[in-house]
Scaffold this active site. Structure first.
Site, PDB file in Angstrom:
ATOM      1  N   CYS A   1      18.389 -37.316  40.725  1.00 30.68           N
ATOM      2  CA  CYS A   1      17.855 -36.672  40.285  1.00 30.68           C
ATOM      3  C   CYS A   1      19.452 -36.150  38.771  1.00 30.68           C
ATOM      4  O   CYS A   1      20.231 -36.784  38.450  1.00 30.68           O
ATOM      5  CB  CYS A   1      18.535 -35.665  41.140  1.00 30.68           C
ATOM      6  SG  CYS A   1      19.728 -35.016  42.108  1.00 30.68           S
TER       7      CYS A   1
ATOM      8  N   ARG B   1      23.175 -40.023  43.589  1.00 32.87           N
ATOM      9  CA  ARG B   1      22.730 -40.009  45.146  1.00 32.87           C
ATOM     10  C   ARG B   1      22.890 -41.343  45.664  1.00 32.87           C
ATOM     11  O   ARG B   1      20.934 -41.104  46.388  1.00 32.87           O
ATOM     12  CB  ARG B   1      22.261 -39.021  44.966  1.00 32.87           C
ATOM     13  CG  ARG B   1      22.736 -37.426  44.384  1.00 32.87           C
ATOM     14  CD  ARG B   1      21.861 -36.070  43.843  1.00 32.87           C
ATOM     15  NE  ARG B   1      22.144 -35.633  45.620  1.00 32.87           N
ATOM     16  CZ  ARG B   1      21.673 -34.763  45.902  1.00 32.87           C
ATOM     17  NH1 ARG B   1      20.582 -33.872  45.137  1.00 32.87           N
ATOM     18  NH2 ARG B   1      21.760 -33.670  46.902  1.00 32.87           N
TER      19      ARG B   1
ATOM     20  N   LYS C   1      19.535 -23.061  53.535  1.00 31.50           N
ATOM     21  CA  LYS C   1      18.725 -24.028  53.101  1.00 31.50           C
ATOM     22  C   LYS C   1      18.914 -25.131  53.744  1.00 31.50           C
ATOM     23  O   LYS C   1      18.042 -26.717  54.569  1.00 31.50           O
ATOM     24  CB  LYS C   1      17.775 -24.309  51.492  1.00 31.50           C
ATOM     25  CG  LYS C   1      17.870 -26.002  51.214  1.00 31.50           C
ATOM     26  CD  LYS C   1      17.783 -25.425  49.479  1.00 31.50           C
ATOM     27  CE  LYS C   1      18.742 -26.103  48.382  1.00 31.50           C
ATOM     28  NZ  LYS C   1      18.593 -27.793  48.869  1.00 31.50           N
ATOM     29  N   ASN C   2      20.263 -25.937  53.220  1.00 35.83           N
ATOM     30  CA  ASN C   2      20.484 -27.036  54.131  1.00 35.83           C
ATOM     31  C   ASN C   2      21.402 -27.468  55.435  1.00 35.83           C
ATOM     32  O   ASN C   2      21.529 -28.308  55.606  1.00 35.83           O
ATOM     33  CB  ASN C   2      21.112 -27.427  52.813  1.00 35.83           C
ATOM     34  CG  ASN C   2      21.061 -28.237  51.482  1.00 35.83           C
ATOM     35  OD1 ASN C   2      20.215 -27.737  51.055  1.00 35.83           O
ATOM     36  ND2 ASN C   2      22.478 -27.497  50.404  1.00 35.83           N
TER      37      ASN C   2
ATOM     38  N   ARG D   1      13.302 -23.137  44.397  1.00 39.58           N
ATOM     39  CA  ARG D   1      13.963 -24.375  45.372  1.00 39.58           C
ATOM     40  C   ARG D   1      14.863 -23.923  46.646  1.00 39.58           C
ATOM     41  O   ARG D   1      14.638 -23.190  47.779  1.00 39.58           O
ATOM     42  CB  ARG D   1      14.201 -25.698  44.841  1.00 39.58           C
ATOM     43  CG  ARG D   1      13.321 -25.955  44.884  1.00 39.58           C
ATOM     44  CD  ARG D   1      13.507 -27.642  43.737  1.00 39.58           C
ATOM     45  NE  ARG D   1      13.837 -28.314  45.076  1.00 39.58           N
ATOM     46  CZ  ARG D   1      14.483 -29.045  45.677  1.00 39.58           C
ATOM     47  NH1 ARG D   1      14.996 -29.956  43.895  1.00 39.58           N
ATOM     48  NH2 ARG D   1      14.690 -29.743  46.173  1.00 39.58           N
TER      49      ARG D   1
ATOM     50  N   ASP E   1      28.008 -27.407  45.554  1.00 37.10           N
ATOM     51  CA  ASP E   1      27.131 -26.311  44.850  1.00 37.10           C
ATOM     52  C   ASP E   1      27.492 -25.182  44.494  1.00 37.10           C
ATOM     53  O   ASP E   1      26.478 -24.371  43.928  1.00 37.10           O
ATOM     54  CB  ASP E   1      25.759 -25.688  46.445  1.00 37.10           C
ATOM     55  CG  ASP E   1      25.494 -27.422  46.332  1.00 37.10           C
ATOM     56  OD1 ASP E   1      24.846 -27.504  48.182  1.00 37.10           O
ATOM     57  OD2 ASP E   1      25.854 -28.338  45.790  1.00 37.10           O
TER      58      ASP E   1
HETATM   59  C1  EPZ Z   1      23.746 -31.987  50.915  1.00 35.79           C
HETATM   60  O1  EPZ Z   1      23.230 -33.456  49.466  1.00 35.79           O
HETATM   61  C2  EPZ Z   1      23.358 -31.349  50.022  1.00 35.79           C
HETATM   62  N1  EPZ Z   1      21.828 -31.344  50.117  1.00 35.79           N
HETATM   63  C3  EPZ Z   1      23.477 -30.557  48.648  1.00 35.79           C
HETATM   64  O2  EPZ Z   1      23.108 -29.806  48.104  1.00 35.79           O
HETATM   65  C4  EPZ Z   1      24.971 -31.000  48.594  1.00 35.79           C
HETATM   66  O3  EPZ Z   1      25.549 -30.473  47.060  1.00 35.79           O
HETATM   67  C5  EPZ Z   1      25.633 -31.963  49.176  1.00 35.79           C
HETATM   68  O4  EPZ Z   1      25.245 -32.304  50.210  1.00 35.79           O
HETATM   69  C6  EPZ Z   1      27.223 -32.472  49.268  1.00 35.79           C
HETATM   70  O5  EPZ Z   1      27.334 -30.772  49.973  1.00 35.79           O
HETATM   71  C7  EPZ Z   1      20.927 -30.823  51.313  1.00 35.79           C
HETATM   72  O6  EPZ Z   1      21.967 -31.037  52.492  1.00 35.79           O
HETATM   73  C8  EPZ Z   1      19.247 -31.640  51.876  1.00 35.79           C
HETATM   74  P1  EPZ Z   1      26.214 -36.359  49.981  1.00 35.79           P
HETATM   75  P2  EPZ Z   1      23.082 -35.385  50.331  1.00 35.79           P
HETATM   76  O7  EPZ Z   1      25.567 -37.112  50.531  1.00 35.79           O
HETATM   77  O8  EPZ Z   1      23.505 -35.522  51.592  1.00 35.79           O
HETATM   78  C9  EPZ Z   1      28.045 -40.174  47.196  1.00 35.79           C
HETATM   79  C10 EPZ Z   1      21.800 -28.212  47.063  1.00 35.79           C
HETATM   80  O9  EPZ Z   1      22.018 -27.882  45.413  1.00 35.79           O
HETATM   81  N2  EPZ Z   1      27.093 -40.694  48.187  1.00 35.79           N
HETATM   82  O10 EPZ Z   1      27.418 -36.130  51.118  1.00 35.79           O
HETATM   83  O11 EPZ Z   1      22.490 -36.024  49.330  1.00 35.79           O
HETATM   84  C11 EPZ Z   1      26.803 -39.071  46.704  1.00 35.79           C
HETATM   85  O12 EPZ Z   1      26.951 -39.684  45.123  1.00 35.79           O
HETATM   86  C12 EPZ Z   1      22.069 -29.586  46.700  1.00 35.79           C
HETATM   87  O13 EPZ Z   1      21.624 -27.512  47.923  1.00 35.79           O
HETATM   88  C13 EPZ Z   1      27.604 -42.168  47.754  1.00 35.79           C
HETATM   89  O14 EPZ Z   1      28.811 -42.330  47.660  1.00 35.79           O
HETATM   90  O15 EPZ Z   1      24.913 -35.043  49.580  1.00 35.79           O
HETATM   91  C14 EPZ Z   1      27.789 -37.654  45.892  1.00 35.79           C
HETATM   92  O16 EPZ Z   1      28.360 -37.749  44.945  1.00 35.79           O
HETATM   93  C15 EPZ Z   1      22.405 -30.326  45.800  1.00 35.79           C
HETATM   94  N3  EPZ Z   1      27.149 -42.574  49.158  1.00 35.79           N
HETATM   95  C16 EPZ Z   1      28.097 -37.725  47.542  1.00 35.79           C
HETATM   96  O17 EPZ Z   1      29.071 -38.502  48.564  1.00 35.79           O
HETATM   97  C17 EPZ Z   1      25.952 -42.215  49.908  1.00 35.79           C
HETATM   98  O18 EPZ Z   1      25.730 -43.414  50.909  1.00 35.79           O
HETATM   99  C18 EPZ Z   1      27.768 -36.417  48.012  1.00 35.79           C
HETATM  100  O19 EPZ Z   1      27.050 -36.952  48.130  1.00 35.79           O
HETATM  101  C19 EPZ Z   1      25.480 -40.517  50.167  1.00 35.79           C
HETATM  102  C20 EPZ Z   1      26.378 -39.731  49.351  1.00 35.79           C
END
Ligand code: EPZ
Length: 433
Positions: free
Chosen positions: A128, A133, A34-35, A412, A320
């Site tokens: 969310c 996020r 999915k991701n 989803r 995840d």
């Molecule tokens: C991706 O989300 C995945 N979603 C998430 O999967 C997954 O949990 C996550 O990566 C971590 O592996 C998709 O790919 C669509 P991040 P993403 O930016 O890109 C912090 C699922 O269940 N952060 O790596 O949004 C943030 O707060 C979903 O399939 C900042 O601080 O994740 C979080 O704590 C849930 N500043 C951490 O990094 C930023 O500018 C991880 O976020 C961006 C992120």
């Protein structure tokens, strides 16, 4: 009477009725990731030519992304697990807030839209249930590439100053290895003038898959999957045919844990083992034998012992799979400590597991799980995609019939989960309320 009413209300919500205690057997098939699929679909915005993806999972998120891309003028057609995307008539509009808010990956489209059109307006994805996020790193990266970015009234507006409509290569260092930020910046940099680097880049396999698609479209990216990615900008990108999405490592991990929690010998395929090495190690540590067989893995659980996990960016244990693994630890021998380090609010499944008799003490984002011999059925609700999967796993092992609601989350991210599990011996019925 109120209690009866409350209980009957519970049963009326759409739910899966899972009769626990049945062993699984045979092969559980894993769908495309999915991701990865979601972000590969946004990469098609970078060219006027058709981009054809295969092994795309049948998920509500994929359908949602199709709608968002069509609202931007992209033509999308789907045949089985193949999707063909043609962005030769983009209308420069802004994706609708309610769609972006529900589908975080659509925010990543700001990178390719900016690179392709020289401007983009995309609503901020809300936080969310699992955390705030933020998208600070995405915006910092676009600014470093020369974009003017304004965030006002919940909408991010990005544009490239001057007449050339092209970003400029830059050296970018991420504060945190954000998956989405790495992907957004990658897709913006591929059409920039000059060379860009991303340091402290996310190393997730989905980032590597995106780079693979972009390179098949004529991009020049090196180092994806590692902490330093180099992108040499090119004038334009062509289409891609038959690009296959990687197998979903999170779905595969969920299925391996379904085998472990039901103490079943099961074959899970396809699996790319190096996409799950931290998870496979923890499954071995808690008493499971894992053998590579063909394009998948065969898991043979032993006496499941408690082990500790701490979620980390890839290649560490993935956030995840924290909730599904906690369901497994709820029935392990001994006490395990589960620490969630990625999201500030990803422990909502603890209360639902406790309703089924799990013995868990929560200290902030650290759960101390004391294994019990057997969970008991109860009406439970999944609060996010992976928490819902955890409740399905708990239901598979519990005594009695567990009603798991929160199916909109489950659908989803899991392609027909009850059909797949039922085909391997689980007793699950979907009730649409
Ligand atoms: C991706 O989300 C995945 N979603 C998430 O999967 C997954 O949990 C996550 O990566 C971590 O592996 C998709 O790919 C669509 P991040 P993403 O930016 O890109 C912090 C699922 O269940 N952060 O790596 O949004 C943030 O707060 C979903 O399939 C900042 O601080 O994740 C979080 O704590 C849930 N500043 C951490 O990094 C930023 O500018 C991880 O976020 C961006 C992120």
């Amino acid at each position: 009477m109120v209690v009866v009413a409350a209980a009957s209300q519970e049963i009326l919500k759409p739910h899966l009725a899972i009769e626990g205690g049945h062993a699984l057997g045979g092969t559980l098939r894993v769908s495309g990731a999915k991701n990865s699929a979601l972000v590969l679909m946004t990469a098609a915005l970078l060219t006027q030519e058709p981009v054809e993806l295969c092994n795309v999972p049948a998920l509500t998120d994929i359908a949602g992304m199709c709608s968002i891309l069509e609202s931007l003028g992209m033509r999308v057609s789907r045949r089985g697990d193949r999707i063909t995307l043609v962005a030769d008539q983009l209308n420069g509009s802004e994706p609708p807030y309610e769609l972006v808010n529900s589908l975080r990956a659509s925010f990543f489209s700001i990178g390719p839209l900016l690179g392709r059109l020289g401007h983009a307006r995309v609503p901020l994805p809300g936080g969310c249930r699992i955390g705030a996020r933020p998208v600070v790193e995405h915006i910092k990266g676009l600014k470093a590439l020369g974009a003017v970015v304004d965030v006002r009234h919940g909408v991010v507006t990005a544009s490239i100053p001057g007449q050339r409509n092209r970003l400029k290569g830059a050296q970018i260092v991420l504060d945190c290895p954000s998956v989405g930020a790495t992907e957004t910046i990658l897709m913006a940099a591929v059409l920039a003038d000059g060379v860009s680097t991303i340091e402290n880049a996310a190393q997730e396999p989905e980032v590597q898959d995106l780079a693979g698609l972009l390179n098949s479209m004529g991009a020049k990216i090196k180092g994806a999957g590692g902490p330093l990615i180099t992108i040499e900008g090119v004038a334009s990108l062509h289409g891609s045919r038959n690009y296959s999405v990687i197998p979903d490592r999170i779905e595969a991990g969920t299925f391996l844990m379904a085998a472990a929690i039901t103490r079943s010998r099961l074959h899970v395929a396809p699996v790319i083992p190096e996409h799950l090495s931290a998870v496979l190690q923890k499954l071995r540590d808690c008493g499971c034998k894992l053998e590579i067989e063909g394009d998948g893995l065969t898991i043979t659980p032993g006496d499941i012992q408690a082990v500790d996990i701490t979620t980390q960016p890839f290649p560490g244990f993935p956030t995840d799979l924290q909730a599904p693994f906690m369901a497994l630890m709820a029935t392990a021998k001994g006490t395990s400590v589960i620490s969630e380090k990625i999201y500030e609010n990803r422990m909502q499944h603890v209360g639902e597991l406790q309703r089924m008799g799990a013995s868990i003490r929560l200290d902030g984002s650290t759960a101390i799980v004391e294994g019990v011999p057997l969970l008991g059925s109860a009406p439970v609700t999944g609060s996010d995609l992976r928490a819902s999967a955890a409740m399905v796993l708990a239901g598979l092992s519990a005594s009695g019939t567990t009603q798991v609601s929160g199916l909109k989350h489950l659908d989803r991210g899991y392609d027909n989960i009850e059909a797949k599990l039922t085909s391997c011996g689980a007793q699950i019925n979907r009730h649409n309320g």
